[in-house]
Structure formats: structure tokens, C-alpha cells
Design a protein around this motif. Sequence first.
Motif, short mmCIF file in Angstrom:
data_model
loop_
_atom_site.label_atom_id
_atom_site.label_comp_id
_atom_site.label_asym_id
_atom_site.label_seq_id
_atom_site.Cartn_x
_atom_site.Cartn_y
_atom_site.Cartn_z
N GLU B 172 0.80 -1.24 0.00
CA GLU B 172 0.00 0.00 0.00
C GLU B 172 0.83 1.28 0.00
N ALA B 173 2.11 1.20 0.31
CA ALA B 173 2.91 2.42 0.44
C ALA B 173 4.35 2.14 0.05
N SER B 174 5.07 3.22 -0.22
CA SER B 174 6.48 3.07 -0.58
C SER B 174 7.30 4.18 0.08
N GLU B 175 8.55 3.85 0.31
CA GLU B 175 9.47 4.87 0.80
C GLU B 175 10.24 5.42 -0.39
N VAL B 176 10.34 6.74 -0.45
CA VAL B 176 11.07 7.38 -1.54
C VAL B 176 12.29 8.09 -0.95
N THR B 177 13.47 7.70 -1.43
CA THR B 177 14.68 8.41 -1.02
C THR B 177 14.84 9.63 -1.92
N LEU B 178 14.80 10.80 -1.32
CA LEU B 178 14.84 12.04 -2.09
C LEU B 178 16.24 12.27 -2.66
N ILE B 179 16.31 13.09 -3.69
CA ILE B 179 17.63 13.33 -4.30
C ILE B 179 18.55 14.13 -3.38
N VAL B 180 17.99 14.72 -2.31
CA VAL B 180 18.84 15.45 -1.37
C VAL B 180 19.39 14.54 -0.26
N ASP B 181 18.98 13.28 -0.23
CA ASP B 181 19.49 12.34 0.79
C ASP B 181 20.95 12.03 0.51
N GLN B 182 21.70 11.82 1.58
CA GLN B 182 23.14 11.61 1.39
C GLN B 182 23.47 10.26 0.76
N ASP B 183 22.48 9.36 0.67
CA ASP B 183 22.71 8.09 -0.01
C ASP B 183 22.25 8.13 -1.46
N SER B 184 21.86 9.30 -1.93
CA SER B 184 21.34 9.41 -3.30
C SER B 184 22.44 9.83 -4.28
N TYR B 185 22.62 9.04 -5.30
CA TYR B 185 23.57 9.37 -6.38
C TYR B 185 22.85 9.15 -7.72
N ILE B 186 22.87 10.15 -8.57
CA ILE B 186 22.13 10.07 -9.84
C ILE B 186 23.05 10.44 -10.99
N ASP B 187 23.07 9.59 -12.02
CA ASP B 187 23.80 9.92 -13.25
C ASP B 187 23.15 11.15 -13.87
N ALA B 188 23.94 12.18 -14.08
CA ALA B 188 23.34 13.43 -14.58
C ALA B 188 24.24 14.08 -15.61
N LYS B 189 23.65 15.01 -16.33
CA LYS B 189 24.46 15.78 -17.29
C LYS B 189 23.98 17.23 -17.26
N VAL B 190 24.89 18.11 -17.65
CA VAL B 190 24.56 19.52 -17.70
C VAL B 190 24.20 19.85 -19.15
N VAL B 191 23.09 20.55 -19.31
CA VAL B 191 22.74 20.98 -20.67
C VAL B 191 22.82 22.50 -20.74
N PRO B 192 23.36 23.06 -21.79
CA PRO B 192 23.70 22.40 -23.05
C PRO B 192 25.14 21.90 -23.14
N SER B 193 25.95 22.08 -22.10
CA SER B 193 27.37 21.73 -22.24
C SER B 193 27.61 20.23 -22.41
N GLY B 194 26.70 19.41 -21.85
CA GLY B 194 26.84 17.97 -21.98
C GLY B 194 27.77 17.33 -20.97
N ALA B 195 28.31 18.13 -20.05
CA ALA B 195 29.21 17.58 -19.03
C ALA B 195 28.47 16.58 -18.16
N GLN B 196 29.12 15.43 -17.92
CA GLN B 196 28.44 14.37 -17.16
C GLN B 196 29.04 14.23 -15.78
N GLY B 197 28.21 13.82 -14.83
CA GLY B 197 28.69 13.61 -13.47
C GLY B 197 27.64 12.90 -12.64
N LEU B 198 27.85 12.95 -11.33
CA LEU B 198 26.90 12.31 -10.41
C LEU B 198 26.30 13.38 -9.52
N VAL B 199 24.97 13.45 -9.48
CA VAL B 199 24.32 14.37 -8.56
C VAL B 199 24.19 13.66 -7.22
#
Lengths: 185, 275
Positions: B172-199
Motif C-alpha cells: 500500500e505504500a512506498s518509501e522514496v529516497t529524495l535526491i537530497v538524501d546523502q545516499d542518493s547518487y544520480i547519473d546526470a548531465k549539464v545541458v547544453p554543455s553535456g558535461a556528465q557527473g553524479l548528482v
Amino acid sequence: MAQRVPAIENPADAPHVALELGRLFVLLVVATFLQTAVAANIHILGANPDFVLIFVVAVALLRGAEYGAVFGFVAGGIVSIALFETPGVRSLSMVAVGYLVGRYAETADLSPSVAPIVSVFVATLIAESLALLTQFLFGREVPLVYLVDHWVIPLLVLDSLLAMPLYLVARWWLRGERHVRISET
Amino acid sequence: MARKRALRRRIVVAILVVLSVALLTVYFRESANGPVHRSESSAMRVVSPLQSGAARAIKPFRDGLSWFGNLFSAQSQNRSLRTQVQQLRSQLAQQLVVQQQDTELKSLVKMRDSSVFPKGSRFAQARVIARSTTAWYSTVTIDAGTDQGVRLNDAVVNGQGLVGRVSAVTPEASEVTLIVDQDSYIDAKVVPSGAQGLVAGSVTGDVTLQYVDRSEKVVAGQVVVTSGMRGSIFTANIPIGQVSAVAQQDVELYQSISVTPWVDFHTLDLVMVVL
């Protein structure tokens, strides 16, 4: 504080044991409900109140170390499971809080007008220090100054403000102070 | 008698401490289907309706309180108007709630219909029913679980952008780890430069884009989105936020990039799980 008698030591009290446990159970349900469903919606001074801690302190002050520790263990366990926290951490800190505050109540002369506030203040410090320590042991980031400034101090203020009203509710519900100073132990 | 009592008390406390440590150990050592993990699921069955009810019941008061706080300085009306003002406040608070929900729903629909998600993507709408009450975890509980098709690691978005990922799920429910949590790492890129990193999130709530090479040109104001690299749990181009500051130090291999998330996590209410 008036002379108190140990919670349920006298055999003549036996018929009251079930009633006593029933009242504690209701208090447990109320505390866990407040912590799991209400606390997250109350964000004052930058912190969420720790209802469970305040009720553990109240039970420990009114019923002594043993009851405080057991109440803390059960309440901490239920809350951590219901909030998807790492089970055991909150239980451990609530056992420590329940036991230490209970011992304080059993061995010290308490002023009823100050004891709940002082106890909750110290208990919050103990619980947060233990949380800090366990998170450090888990290898998580622990920015001490930030946490003290943005979390611990607001929490100390908030919990201390709520201490007296919630203590009075718990005292009324548990029908007053039944245990004594047991300084010989 | 006193010694016996003291001994009993110490034994009880010792047992409780051992049980707490045992619980902790079992939790870390058992599989995701172990008894302690299953007990979370059972507990959520009981607790989630209560949390949902409490969140709904308290929301108007929270909104009303914050609204009252904002207008506190303007309270110089005379006594005869105060009753009328209070009634209007209550009505306005309710209308603001409705208006806010309307805005949120519209932005959710806009996000759902945007080109970010592949055609045929399915979504489950959910409401935030609880939030973590410690400084250590930036998580929320939503009222959608496996019954609605939610699975572990599903992406969660709202009208502003990426909210986080599903880190625990019950029927019935789920826990969501927010992107501001210290265990959160997200593959990301900057647009328009295209630089890639981890948020990455942190205990302080600050979000940074890490591991961006010094040679990449990144400036404040550029947009950060999910990169959707192979193996990533998020599809590409989900908006995350905006670069707020860039710092380069000679001794560092990578740039130090601060990101301001577009999602306002303090007022998070309606979200969508990308199934």
C-alpha cells in the motif's frame, strides 16, 4: 517530590497489573501514532518533535527504569519499522533514555515542576548523541556543527517545550506517581 | 530484596540492549525478504492509512498556520472586523490548498505528457503521507505501493522535476529516497554543455554535481538533467535543477558544482511514480 512506591512490587497490587499494562499499552499506541503520523507534519524551528522520546521519559519518571527501558524498546522498535528507519537504532537509544531517566527518578529528589523538562532536555541530548554515534559507525556523513546548529538545538528547544504538557497527560493517564525513591539500589 | 530488584533491572536492560543490537544485525544481514524487512511491510499496512489520514487532516492547519504567519505583521484591523477576517482566513486557507493542488496536478500532467518519458510510459499518482523525522534520512512515504505497480528503484517525479527513487516498497505504500538524501547518487548531465557527473545529496540538504572533469565548461544557470546512461535507473532528461555555483581548485581533479533542485521538498505533496 512525594514518596513513591515501586511500580508493581506489592502482591496486593497484582489485580492492578493488567490495568497498569493496559494503560501503558494505550500510551504506547498514542506515542507511536503521534511519532509516525503527526510528527512529520509539525516542522517548527527546523525540527520535528520526538513524541516517543518525551513519552519514554514520562513513563520512566513515573514508573522507573525497568518500565522506561521496556517502553522505550517497544516504542522505538515500532516507530523505526513503521518509518523505514534502520531497526534497532532508535530502540537502543530509547532503552538508554528510559533506563537512565528511570534511574534518575528512582535515586534523585525530583522537583515535579522541573524534572520533566530537564529530563527531556538531557534525554534528547543522549538520544541525539547516540544517533550521531551510530550514523558515524555506519559510515555516513556527520557534519557535526551543521547538525548541532540546524537540528539538535531546535530539537532540544521543541522537545523541552512539549515536555511538560505531554508529561502531565501521561501522569494523568497513568493515574499519578506510584513509585518511590529507591536510593538503596 | 533491593539487590534482587537491582539485579533484575540490570538483566532486563541488558536483554533489551542485546535485542536492539540483534535486530540491527539481522536487518543488515538478512535478505530483502527476511522477517525484519517483511515486518516493515506489515507495519506499513497498519500505519499508512493513519499517516494518510493525519497528513490530510493536518495539511489545512499547516497551510493556515504558515499563511497566518505571513500575514501576522498586517494584523492591525479593529475588533469588529476580526471575526470576519478569521472566517475569511479559514476560507482562503482552504482555497489556497485547492489552488495549490490544482497547480500541482496541472504541472504533473504537463510533466507526464512531456517528451521526457518514452511513449507508453505508465505512471502511478501518489500523495506524500509521511516524512522522515530525523536529520539523517531525507525520505518520504507515499501512498502507492506494489498494488499500484510500484517497484523498487522506480523514479519518482513531480511537476518540477525529479523527486527521488523508490527505496522500499510495500503493497500500500512506498518509501522514496529524495535526491537530497546523502545516499542518493544520480547519473546526470549539464545541458547544453553535456558535461556528465553524479548528482549527490548530503545531510545538510545541499546537492552537488560530482566528478565533472575540470576541462568541461560549466557555468551557473545551466540546467542539470538525468543522463539516462545505460544501467541508470532513470530515463534521460528528467529535470533535476540548476547549477548555482561552480568552483575550481588547482589541487582538485574535478570541479565543485552546486546544484539547486527545482523540486521544493518542503511542500512536496503530489508526485508520480514512473512505472
